[in-house]
Design an enzyme around this catalytic site. Structure first.
Site, PDB file in Angstrom:
ATOM      1  N   ARG A 117     -13.272  -8.930   1.398  1.00  0.00           N
ATOM      2  CA  ARG A 117     -11.838  -8.694   1.129  1.00  0.00           C
ATOM      3  C   ARG A 117     -11.053  -9.951   1.476  1.00  0.00           C
ATOM      4  O   ARG A 117     -10.131 -10.355   0.761  1.00  0.00           O
ATOM      5  CB  ARG A 117     -11.321  -7.508   1.963  1.00  0.00           C
TER       6      ARG A 117
ATOM      7  N   GLN B  58     -10.050  -4.052  -3.531  1.00  0.00           N
ATOM      8  CA  GLN B  58     -11.356  -3.612  -3.030  1.00  0.00           C
ATOM      9  C   GLN B  58     -12.431  -3.833  -4.088  1.00  0.00           C
ATOM     10  O   GLN B  58     -13.534  -4.305  -3.785  1.00  0.00           O
ATOM     11  CB  GLN B  58     -11.297  -2.130  -2.636  1.00  0.00           C
TER      12      GLN B  58
ATOM     13  N   ASP C 255     -17.140   7.084  -1.532  1.00  0.00           N
ATOM     14  CA  ASP C 255     -15.895   6.900  -0.764  1.00  0.00           C
ATOM     15  C   ASP C 255     -15.612   8.233  -0.070  1.00  0.00           C
ATOM     16  O   ASP C 255     -16.285   9.243  -0.354  1.00  0.00           O
ATOM     17  CB  ASP C 255     -14.768   6.530  -1.750  1.00  0.00           C
TER      18      ASP C 255
ATOM     19  N   CYS D 240     -16.262   1.459   0.519  1.00  0.00           N
ATOM     20  CA  CYS D 240     -15.112   0.593   0.839  1.00  0.00           C
ATOM     21  C   CYS D 240     -14.684   0.723   2.296  1.00  0.00           C
ATOM     22  O   CYS D 240     -13.990  -0.145   2.811  1.00  0.00           O
ATOM     23  CB  CYS D 240     -13.960   0.872  -0.106  1.00  0.00           C
TER      24      CYS D 240
ATOM     25  N   HIS E 240      -7.308   0.795  -6.486  1.00  0.00           N
ATOM     26  CA  HIS E 240      -7.518  -0.074  -5.320  1.00  0.00           C
ATOM     27  C   HIS E 240      -8.165  -1.377  -5.812  1.00  0.00           C
ATOM     28  O   HIS E 240      -9.329  -1.670  -5.533  1.00  0.00           O
ATOM     29  CB  HIS E 240      -8.425   0.642  -4.306  1.00  0.00           C
TER      30      HIS E 240
ATOM     31  N   ARG F 233       0.888  -1.177   0.000  1.00  0.00           N
ATOM     32  CA  ARG F 233       0.000   0.000   0.000  1.00  0.00           C
ATOM     33  C   ARG F 233       0.913   1.210   0.000  1.00  0.00           C
ATOM     34  O   ARG F 233       1.711   1.410   0.922  1.00  0.00           O
ATOM     35  CB  ARG F 233      -0.902   0.002   1.222  1.00  0.00           C
TER      36      ARG F 233
HETATM   37  N1  NVA Z   1      -9.907   6.456  -1.469  1.00  0.00           N
HETATM   38  C1  NVA Z   1      -9.543   6.094  -0.116  1.00  0.00           C
HETATM   39  C2  NVA Z   1      -9.774   4.637   0.090  1.00  0.00           C
HETATM   40  C3  NVA Z   1      -9.459   4.152   1.471  1.00  0.00           C
HETATM   41  C4  NVA Z   1      -9.605   2.666   1.609  1.00  0.00           C
HETATM   42  C5  NVA Z   1      -8.084   6.438   0.118  1.00  0.00           C
HETATM   43  O1  NVA Z   1      -7.272   6.269  -0.785  1.00  0.00           O
HETATM   44  O2  NVA Z   1      -7.764   6.907   1.215  1.00  0.00           O
HETATM   45  N1   CP Z   2     -11.153  -0.319   2.326  1.00  0.00           N
HETATM   46  C1   CP Z   2      -9.897  -0.377   2.785  1.00  0.00           C
HETATM   47  O1   CP Z   2      -8.956  -0.601   2.047  1.00  0.00           O
HETATM   48  O2   CP Z   2      -9.780  -0.197   4.125  1.00  0.00           O
HETATM   49  P1   CP Z   2      -8.430   0.030   4.940  1.00  0.00           P
HETATM   50  O3   CP Z   2      -7.902   1.387   4.559  1.00  0.00           O
HETATM   51  O4   CP Z   2      -8.860  -0.032   6.375  1.00  0.00           O
HETATM   52  O5   CP Z   2      -7.448  -1.055   4.589  1.00  0.00           O
END
Ligand code: NVA
Ligand code: CP
Length: 311
Positions: A294, A140, A226, A266, A137, A110
């Site tokens: 997930r 997800q 989101d 998500c 992502h 990540r």
């Molecule tokens: N769009 C959000 C998703 C979090 C799971 C982010 O990137 O923070």
């Molecule tokens: N939806 C998702 O990826 O959640 P986290 O940021 O908690 O991993």
């Protein structure tokens, strides 16, 4: 001893790294894995394998689902963050990739820019999975599509309304729409639209853009949103709260969608910002299934990347 597939090394850095047949295989396999999990039947196909997870941003679901999933499949997990590894002290990502991938069977990352995970992958000896970047992502969306199918059957020919930010989730929905043949209605506030260069090739049957979020929800089979401010963009939080104020998914929007429409998010969610509490906590919401799934889809994904398709 690390091992990999005899064929070319595969990664899952974005949704379209897999073809339609492979995505459909993963969805089928995830169903089998989930059914076995619910019956408390062991599924230890990754016995003795090791997953390294590299988090350069925070996580709850991604960490727990990958970590629990790998242990449940008989493997083990190493958890790294920027601050507790040499990545935080400027070790090049390419060197990290060379070293880590000699010691494990699979890597999940990540991070920020997509180019960063691509650089890691191009120096890795083992498969790399995108656990979220600024651009995509994919894990997800795999879970979201699995969840949709679980509740409503095929997603082919359906309409997904994306309300809010043109972010990593939105672009991944668009890749999935092309691959699995459905349509996405996108409505974002002025100044936060989809990047024209990134959507130029997407045919109209997969993407329709709406200025008005209510119009975007009309007839949709799934309404999804989101956070207004994704990780890495926190400096823009205050200005975004104002700009996105009319892009909160409300019951009025859900009432314009198809009568059996689902709501997805998500997570993490901010009730009263991107979604009203009565929507996310209401009967059309499947957000907890989405989060749980997930686990199941990523078990199928990890198994596929390490062992190839199972019969
Ligand atoms: N769009 C959000 C998703 C979090 C799971 C982010 O990137 O923070
Ligand atoms: N939806 C998702 O990826 O959640 P986290 O940021 O908690 O991993």
């Amino acid at each position: 001893m690390t091992t990999s597939l005899p064929g070319p090394l595969r990664h899952f850095l974005q949704f379209r790294d897999f073809n339609r047949k492979e995505i459909l295989y993963l969805l089928e396999r995830a169903k089998l894995i989930k059914d076995r999990f619910k019956r408390y039947e062991p599924h230890r196909t990754l016995h003795d394998r090791t997953l390294a997870m590299v988090f350069e941003k925070a996580s709850t679901r991604t960490r727990v689902s990958f970590e629990a999933g790998m242990y449940q499949m008989g493997g083990s997990v190493i958890h790294l963050t920027t601050t507790d590894s040499q990545l935080g002290r400027s070790e090049p990502i390419e060197d990290t990739a060379r070293v880590v991938s000699r010691m494990v069977d699979l890597v999940m990352i990540r991070t920020f820019e997509q180019t960063r995970i691509e650089r890691f992958a191009s120096h890795s000896r083992v498969p790399v999975i995108n656990g979220l970047t600024n651009e995509f992502h994919p894990c997800q969306i795999l879970a979201d599509i699995f969840t949709y199918i679980e509740h409503r059957g095929t997603i082919e020919g359906r309409t997904v309304a994306w309300i809010g930010d043109a972010n990593n989730m939105a672009y991944t929905w668009l890749q999935a729409a092309e691959l699995l043949d459905f349509k996405v209605h996108v409505s974002t506030p002025p100044g936060y639209q989809l990047d024209a260069a990134r959507i130029r090739q997407i045919p109209a049957r997969h993407l329709q853009v709406f200025d008005d979020p209510f119009e975007a929800c009309k007839g949709a089979d799934l309404v999804t949103t989101d956070v207004w401010t994704s990780m890495g963009y926190e400096d823009e939080n205050e200005i975004r709260r104002k700009a996105f104020a009319n892009w909160c998914v409300t019951m009025e929007m859900m009432d314009l969608a198809a009568p059996n429409a689902l709501f997805m998010h998500c997570l993490p969610a901010h009730r009263g910002e991107e979604v009203a509490a009565d929507v996310i906590d209401g009967p059309q919401s499947v957000v907890w299934d989405e989060a749980e799934n997930r686990l199941h889809v990523q078990k199928a994904l990890m198994e596929f990347l390490v062992l190839g398709p199972q019969t």
